[in-house]
Design a protein around this motif. Structure first.
Motif, PDB file in Angstrom:
ATOM      1  N   ALA A 136     -30.063  53.749 -44.919  1.00  0.00           N
ATOM      2  CA  ALA A 136     -29.640  52.363 -44.716  1.00  0.00           C
ATOM      3  C   ALA A 136     -29.852  51.562 -45.988  1.00  0.00           C
ATOM      4  O   ALA A 136     -30.914  51.656 -46.613  1.00  0.00           O
ATOM      5  N   PRO A 137     -28.858  50.766 -46.421  1.00  0.00           N
ATOM      6  CA  PRO A 137     -29.067  49.912 -47.601  1.00  0.00           C
ATOM      7  C   PRO A 137     -30.275  48.988 -47.466  1.00  0.00           C
ATOM      8  O   PRO A 137     -30.870  48.596 -48.473  1.00  0.00           O
ATOM      9  N   SER A 138     -30.664  48.656 -46.242  1.00  0.00           N
ATOM     10  CA  SER A 138     -31.838  47.798 -46.034  1.00  0.00           C
ATOM     11  C   SER A 138     -33.143  48.498 -46.394  1.00  0.00           C
ATOM     12  O   SER A 138     -34.204  47.867 -46.400  1.00  0.00           O
ATOM     13  N   SER A 139     -33.069  49.807 -46.714  1.00  0.00           N
ATOM     14  CA  SER A 139     -34.278  50.527 -47.134  1.00  0.00           C
ATOM     15  C   SER A 139     -34.589  50.298 -48.609  1.00  0.00           C
ATOM     16  O   SER A 139     -35.607  50.798 -49.113  1.00  0.00           O
ATOM     17  N   LEU A 140     -33.739  49.562 -49.327  1.00  0.00           N
ATOM     18  CA  LEU A 140     -33.940  49.333 -50.745  1.00  0.00           C
ATOM     19  C   LEU A 140     -35.311  48.721 -51.009  1.00  0.00           C
ATOM     20  O   LEU A 140     -35.714  47.755 -50.363  1.00  0.00           O
ATOM     21  N   GLY A 141     -36.033  49.301 -51.979  1.00  0.00           N
ATOM     22  CA  GLY A 141     -37.332  48.781 -52.389  1.00  0.00           C
ATOM     23  C   GLY A 141     -37.283  48.353 -53.840  1.00  0.00           C
ATOM     24  O   GLY A 141     -36.612  48.972 -54.668  1.00  0.00           O
ATOM     25  N   ALA A 142     -38.004  47.301 -54.169  1.00  0.00           N
ATOM     26  CA  ALA A 142     -38.012  46.759 -55.520  1.00  0.00           C
ATOM     27  C   ALA A 142     -39.099  47.405 -56.359  1.00  0.00           C
ATOM     28  O   ALA A 142     -40.128  47.839 -55.834  1.00  0.00           O
ATOM     29  N   THR A 192     -30.902  55.446 -63.001  1.00  0.00           N
ATOM     30  CA  THR A 192     -32.185  54.775 -62.888  1.00  0.00           C
ATOM     31  C   THR A 192     -33.150  55.715 -62.174  1.00  0.00           C
ATOM     32  O   THR A 192     -32.798  56.843 -61.821  1.00  0.00           O
ATOM     33  N   ALA A 193     -34.376  55.256 -61.980  1.00  0.00           N
ATOM     34  CA  ALA A 193     -35.381  56.045 -61.277  1.00  0.00           C
ATOM     35  C   ALA A 193     -35.385  55.676 -59.796  1.00  0.00           C
ATOM     36  O   ALA A 193     -35.075  54.540 -59.429  1.00  0.00           O
ATOM     37  N   ALA A 194     -35.756  56.640 -58.973  1.00  0.00           N
ATOM     38  CA  ALA A 194     -35.855  56.401 -57.537  1.00  0.00           C
ATOM     39  C   ALA A 194     -37.099  57.075 -56.978  1.00  0.00           C
ATOM     40  O   ALA A 194     -37.494  58.149 -57.441  1.00  0.00           O
ATOM     41  N   ASN A 195     -37.708  56.430 -56.004  1.00  0.00           N
ATOM     42  CA  ASN A 195     -38.724  57.061 -55.172  1.00  0.00           C
ATOM     43  C   ASN A 195     -38.159  57.086 -53.762  1.00  0.00           C
ATOM     44  O   ASN A 195     -38.138  56.072 -53.068  1.00  0.00           O
ATOM     45  N   ASP A 196     -37.661  58.256 -53.379  1.00  0.00           N
ATOM     46  CA  ASP A 196     -36.977  58.430 -52.098  1.00  0.00           C
ATOM     47  C   ASP A 196     -38.015  58.794 -51.040  1.00  0.00           C
ATOM     48  O   ASP A 196     -38.158  59.949 -50.652  1.00  0.00           O
ATOM     49  N   LEU A 197     -38.733  57.781 -50.580  1.00  0.00           N
ATOM     50  CA  LEU A 197     -39.828  58.016 -49.637  1.00  0.00           C
ATOM     51  C   LEU A 197     -39.312  58.581 -48.312  1.00  0.00           C
ATOM     52  O   LEU A 197     -38.237  58.191 -47.829  1.00  0.00           O
ATOM     53  N   THR A 198     -40.095  59.488 -47.748  1.00  0.00           N
ATOM     54  CA  THR A 198     -39.679  60.191 -46.539  1.00  0.00           C
ATOM     55  C   THR A 198     -40.836  60.287 -45.554  1.00  0.00           C
ATOM     56  O   THR A 198     -41.953  60.654 -45.941  1.00  0.00           O
ATOM     57  N   VAL A 221     -41.277  62.196 -38.941  1.00  0.00           N
ATOM     58  CA  VAL A 221     -40.077  61.634 -38.313  1.00  0.00           C
ATOM     59  C   VAL A 221     -38.893  62.570 -38.528  1.00  0.00           C
ATOM     60  O   VAL A 221     -38.074  62.787 -37.619  1.00  0.00           O
ATOM     61  N   MET A 222     -38.826  63.168 -39.715  1.00  0.00           N
ATOM     62  CA  MET A 222     -37.749  64.117 -39.996  1.00  0.00           C
ATOM     63  C   MET A 222     -37.800  65.301 -39.037  1.00  0.00           C
ATOM     64  O   MET A 222     -36.773  65.724 -38.488  1.00  0.00           O
ATOM     65  N   ARG A 223     -39.002  65.848 -38.826  1.00  0.00           N
ATOM     66  CA  ARG A 223     -39.126  66.988 -37.909  1.00  0.00           C
ATOM     67  C   ARG A 223     -38.786  66.595 -36.479  1.00  0.00           C
ATOM     68  O   ARG A 223     -38.113  67.334 -35.759  1.00  0.00           O
ATOM     69  N   ALA A 224     -39.260  65.442 -36.057  1.00  0.00           N
ATOM     70  CA  ALA A 224     -39.096  65.037 -34.663  1.00  0.00           C
ATOM     71  C   ALA A 224     -37.658  64.682 -34.325  1.00  0.00           C
ATOM     72  O   ALA A 224     -37.202  64.914 -33.192  1.00  0.00           O
ATOM     73  N   THR A 225     -36.912  64.115 -35.292  1.00  0.00           N
ATOM     74  CA  THR A 225     -35.565  63.627 -35.011  1.00  0.00           C
ATOM     75  C   THR A 225     -34.459  64.464 -35.632  1.00  0.00           C
ATOM     76  O   THR A 225     -33.309  64.350 -35.225  1.00  0.00           O
ATOM     77  N   ALA A 226     -34.814  65.281 -36.642  1.00  0.00           N
ATOM     78  CA  ALA A 226     -33.819  66.039 -37.417  1.00  0.00           C
ATOM     79  C   ALA A 226     -32.768  65.105 -38.011  1.00  0.00           C
ATOM     80  O   ALA A 226     -31.627  65.506 -38.249  1.00  0.00           O
ATOM     81  N   ALA A 227     -33.173  63.872 -38.293  1.00  0.00           N
ATOM     82  CA  ALA A 227     -32.237  62.863 -38.801  1.00  0.00           C
ATOM     83  C   ALA A 227     -32.794  62.258 -40.081  1.00  0.00           C
ATOM     84  O   ALA A 227     -33.666  61.372 -40.025  1.00  0.00           O
ATOM     85  N   PRO A 228     -32.323  62.686 -41.252  1.00  0.00           N
ATOM     86  CA  PRO A 228     -32.807  62.095 -42.499  1.00  0.00           C
ATOM     87  C   PRO A 228     -32.642  60.581 -42.548  1.00  0.00           C
ATOM     88  O   PRO A 228     -33.482  59.885 -43.128  1.00  0.00           O
ATOM     89  N   VAL A 229     -31.574  60.054 -41.963  1.00  0.00           N
ATOM     90  CA  VAL A 229     -31.337  58.620 -42.013  1.00  0.00           C
ATOM     91  C   VAL A 229     -32.486  57.850 -41.372  1.00  0.00           C
ATOM     92  O   VAL A 229     -32.846  56.755 -41.826  1.00  0.00           O
ATOM     93  N   LEU A 230     -33.121  58.413 -40.343  1.00  0.00           N
ATOM     94  CA  LEU A 230     -34.245  57.737 -39.705  1.00  0.00           C
ATOM     95  C   LEU A 230     -35.526  57.917 -40.507  1.00  0.00           C
ATOM     96  O   LEU A 230     -36.353  57.004 -40.582  1.00  0.00           O
ATOM     97  N   ALA A 231     -35.704  59.076 -41.110  1.00  0.00           N
ATOM     98  CA  ALA A 231     -36.922  59.358 -41.876  1.00  0.00           C
ATOM     99  C   ALA A 231     -36.965  58.616 -43.197  1.00  0.00           C
ATOM    100  O   ALA A 231     -38.036  58.497 -43.810  1.00  0.00           O
ATOM    101  N   LYS A 232     -35.812  58.100 -43.663  1.00  0.00           N
ATOM    102  CA  LYS A 232     -35.722  57.512 -44.996  1.00  0.00           C
ATOM    103  C   LYS A 232     -35.264  56.063 -45.002  1.00  0.00           C
ATOM    104  O   LYS A 232     -35.089  55.489 -46.085  1.00  0.00           O
ATOM    105  N   SER A 233     -35.077  55.451 -43.835  1.00  0.00           N
ATOM    106  CA  SER A 233     -34.465  54.118 -43.796  1.00  0.00           C
ATOM    107  C   SER A 233     -35.426  52.984 -43.479  1.00  0.00           C
ATOM    108  O   SER A 233     -35.008  51.842 -43.329  1.00  0.00           O
ATOM    109  N   PHE A 234     -36.734  53.268 -43.375  1.00  0.00           N
ATOM    110  CA  PHE A 234     -37.686  52.182 -43.180  1.00  0.00           C
ATOM    111  C   PHE A 234     -37.636  51.243 -44.389  1.00  0.00           C
ATOM    112  O   PHE A 234     -37.311  51.658 -45.507  1.00  0.00           O
TER     113      PHE A 234
END
Length: 271
Positions: free
Chosen positions: A95-101, A146-152, A156-169
């Motif tokens: 989700a674009p709302s997961s963007l961190g500064a 640029t640099a990224a920290n793709d927090l996961t 949540v990934m194991r429980a949902t099998a959905a990367p979008v949920l594990a990475k969109s906080f």
């Protein structure tokens, strides 16, 4: 062109300082979407010069159009986890709302994860549309990296099998702290990426170790979706994540990500 966004405005990084520029563009994201590159800033008039300090750097891409990622794209990561090399990229959207500064705290989602993990990555910003493109065409469509920290959240990934949920906080896709124009990069297969946690080195690799090199990765994504200027593609993380070491992030930890040619991206984990 090496570009940074500060409270004083959009500027070039020059000799350890920021040359704030006279430009109609409020941020680098808008500039890339409207012109396709950072190059118009080369001729912009310098309004003033300000010190370059990490705590005054703002997100260079405050409104990314799309955040693409790839689940496994380094041979060392596959070897460490015992996974076979994929025949096709394992793609996802966050989700674009997961963007961190850069410099901003990342809050652990209360009650949602006990396995918060860091992933140092090279992030590619598109400057031109890309659809059904050959790998030989793809690098020319890049505006900057640029640099990224793709927090996961691994659990949540194991429980949902959905990367979008594990990475969109909120804050989970941290980008910055500056942008390096494509023309400043001599070789897309020789970009270094590194991570430290609390000053301890954890990840160190280059894009030469990718399973799908950056141009090929962009090409393959473009055969499934039309990429647009301002889209961001994260290109995978090397071995050395918390998942590999059995050492996940906790409140108080600080993660520092470096990609060759851009300013370090630092974020602190908070409760």
């Amino acid at each position: 062109m090496h570009v940074v966004m500060t409270a004083a405005g959009l500027g070039r990084v020059e000799d350890g300082a920021v040359a704030v520029l006279d430009t109609p563009y409020p941020d680098a994201g808008t500039l890339i979407e409207q012109t396709g590159s950072l190059e118009s800033l080369a001729a912009a008039r310098v309004v003033r010069r300000v010190p370059l300090t990490e705590d005054e750097v703002l997100p260079p891409l405050p409104r990314p159009r799309a955040l693409w990622g790839v689940g496994l794209n380094y041979r060392c990561k596959a070897e460490t986890t015992g996974r076979p090399l994929p025949d096709e990229p394992i793609l996802y959207l966050a989700a674009p709302s997961s963007l961190g500064a850069p410099g901003s705290p990342v809050r652990v989602p209360s009650g949602r994860t006990a396995e918060l993990d860091y992933e140092a990555e090279i992030a590619v910003v598109l400057g031109r549309p890309l659809y059904r493109a050959a790998a030989s065409e793809a690098w020319d469509a890049v505006a900057a990296v640029t640099a990224a920290n793709d927090l996961t959240a691994r659990d949540v990934m194991r429980a949902t099998a959905a990367p979008v949920l594990a990475k969109s906080f909120p804050g989970f896709t941290a980008l910055g702290a500056s942008l390096l124009g494509r023309d400043e990069i001599a070789d897309s297969a020789a970009i270094g990426v590194r991570a430290w946690v609390n000053g301890e080195p954890r990840q160190d690799a280059t894009s030469a170790a990718m399973i799908f090199p950056i141009p090929e990765l962009l090409s393959r994504v473009s055969w499934y979706a039309a990429l647009r200027p301002g889209d961001v593609v994260l290109t995978g993380t090397p071995a050395g994540t918390g998942q590999d070491l059995g050492a996940f992030l906790t409140p108080g930890d600080t993660v520092r990500v470096e990609v060759d040619g851009v300013l370090p991206l630092t974020n602190r984990i908070s409760a």
